[in-house]
Design a protein around this motif. Sequence first.
Motif, PDB file in Angstrom:
ATOM      1  N   PHE A 146     -11.123  30.901  10.961  1.00  0.00           N
ATOM      2  CA  PHE A 146     -12.242  31.539  10.281  1.00  0.00           C
ATOM      3  C   PHE A 146     -11.815  32.935   9.815  1.00  0.00           C
ATOM      4  N   GLY A 147     -12.772  33.710   9.310  1.00  0.00           N
ATOM      5  CA  GLY A 147     -12.469  35.050   8.841  1.00  0.00           C
ATOM      6  C   GLY A 147     -12.642  35.212   7.349  1.00  0.00           C
ATOM      7  N   SER A 148     -12.974  34.121   6.646  1.00  0.00           N
ATOM      8  CA  SER A 148     -13.193  34.112   5.201  1.00  0.00           C
ATOM      9  C   SER A 148     -14.024  32.879   4.881  1.00  0.00           C
ATOM     10  N   ASP A 149     -14.509  32.798   3.635  1.00  0.00           N
ATOM     11  CA  ASP A 149     -15.170  31.558   3.224  1.00  0.00           C
ATOM     12  C   ASP A 149     -14.151  30.478   2.875  1.00  0.00           C
ATOM     13  N   HIS A 150     -12.876  30.847   2.809  1.00  0.00           N
ATOM     14  CA  HIS A 150     -11.768  29.900   2.687  1.00  0.00           C
ATOM     15  C   HIS A 150     -11.032  29.831   4.024  1.00  0.00           C
ATOM     16  N   CYS A 151     -10.282  28.771   4.232  1.00  0.00           N
ATOM     17  CA  CYS A 151      -9.348  28.728   5.355  1.00  0.00           C
ATOM     18  C   CYS A 151      -7.926  28.655   4.812  1.00  0.00           C
ATOM     19  N   PRO A 152      -6.933  29.003   5.619  1.00  0.00           N
ATOM     20  CA  PRO A 152      -5.548  28.926   5.152  1.00  0.00           C
ATOM     21  C   PRO A 152      -5.105  27.477   4.922  1.00  0.00           C
TER      22      PRO A 152
END
Length: 252
Positions: free
Chosen positions: A238-244
Amino acid sequence: MKLISWNVNGIRAAVSHDFVSTFNALDADIFCIQETKMQEGQLQLELPGYYQYWNYADRRGYSGTAIFTKIKPLRVKYGMGIDVHDHEGRLITLEFANFYMITSYTPNSQTKLKRLDYRMTWDDDFRNYVTTLGQAKPVIFCGDLNVAHQPIDLKNDKTNHHNAGFTDEERQKFSKLLASGFTDTFRYFYPDKTDSYSWWSYRFHARDHNAGWRIDYFVTSNELQANLRDAKIHTEIFGSDHCPVELDIDLT
């Protein structure tokens, strides 16, 4: 080699949400980010062992890309060399001995498709850019490409048809790009895998329901197919609306 790409939706916000710990845990050889939303001097990011390359948008708090690499490149290029595209910090190209590495933050066509015409120009120019590079050595490009290529690449394909990121025009441009000699690495390994997404709206608890889109990619020159080892989508991060997203590839 392990390659990572992540749209961080603001690197300063991501740092406050444990970006550095995630970065260290992933331990990529090359780590690409998009949508940094910062200008030079606004953040000092300490990443020992990595060379850092940043491309900033002229507009403050908007767009922007970066690449962190353990391997020093031979050359670095910011943008495509086309003025209309090179003011939003959307592209960085690193040249290595036997391949090119590109991070790209493709323009969004926006609400009511008000930027679709520009997006079509970008797609054509980007395809020409990478195919030209590919005449010299293989190309790897990654990033938020702002297109879900096939219905399998988003949860609600019927209701999103003609919306930005899932228009016929954008999908056709991506098909044309792949047909010009490139491989969508995730689909290379998982051609029929469903419910595998890299972006979720912050609205309506979309991530909780996995109502997402796969719009983050690693794409490689077809000649690298024999070198591909695996492709992953890190939905646990998590940490963004995208994931790596990740590509494992043998480039030795």
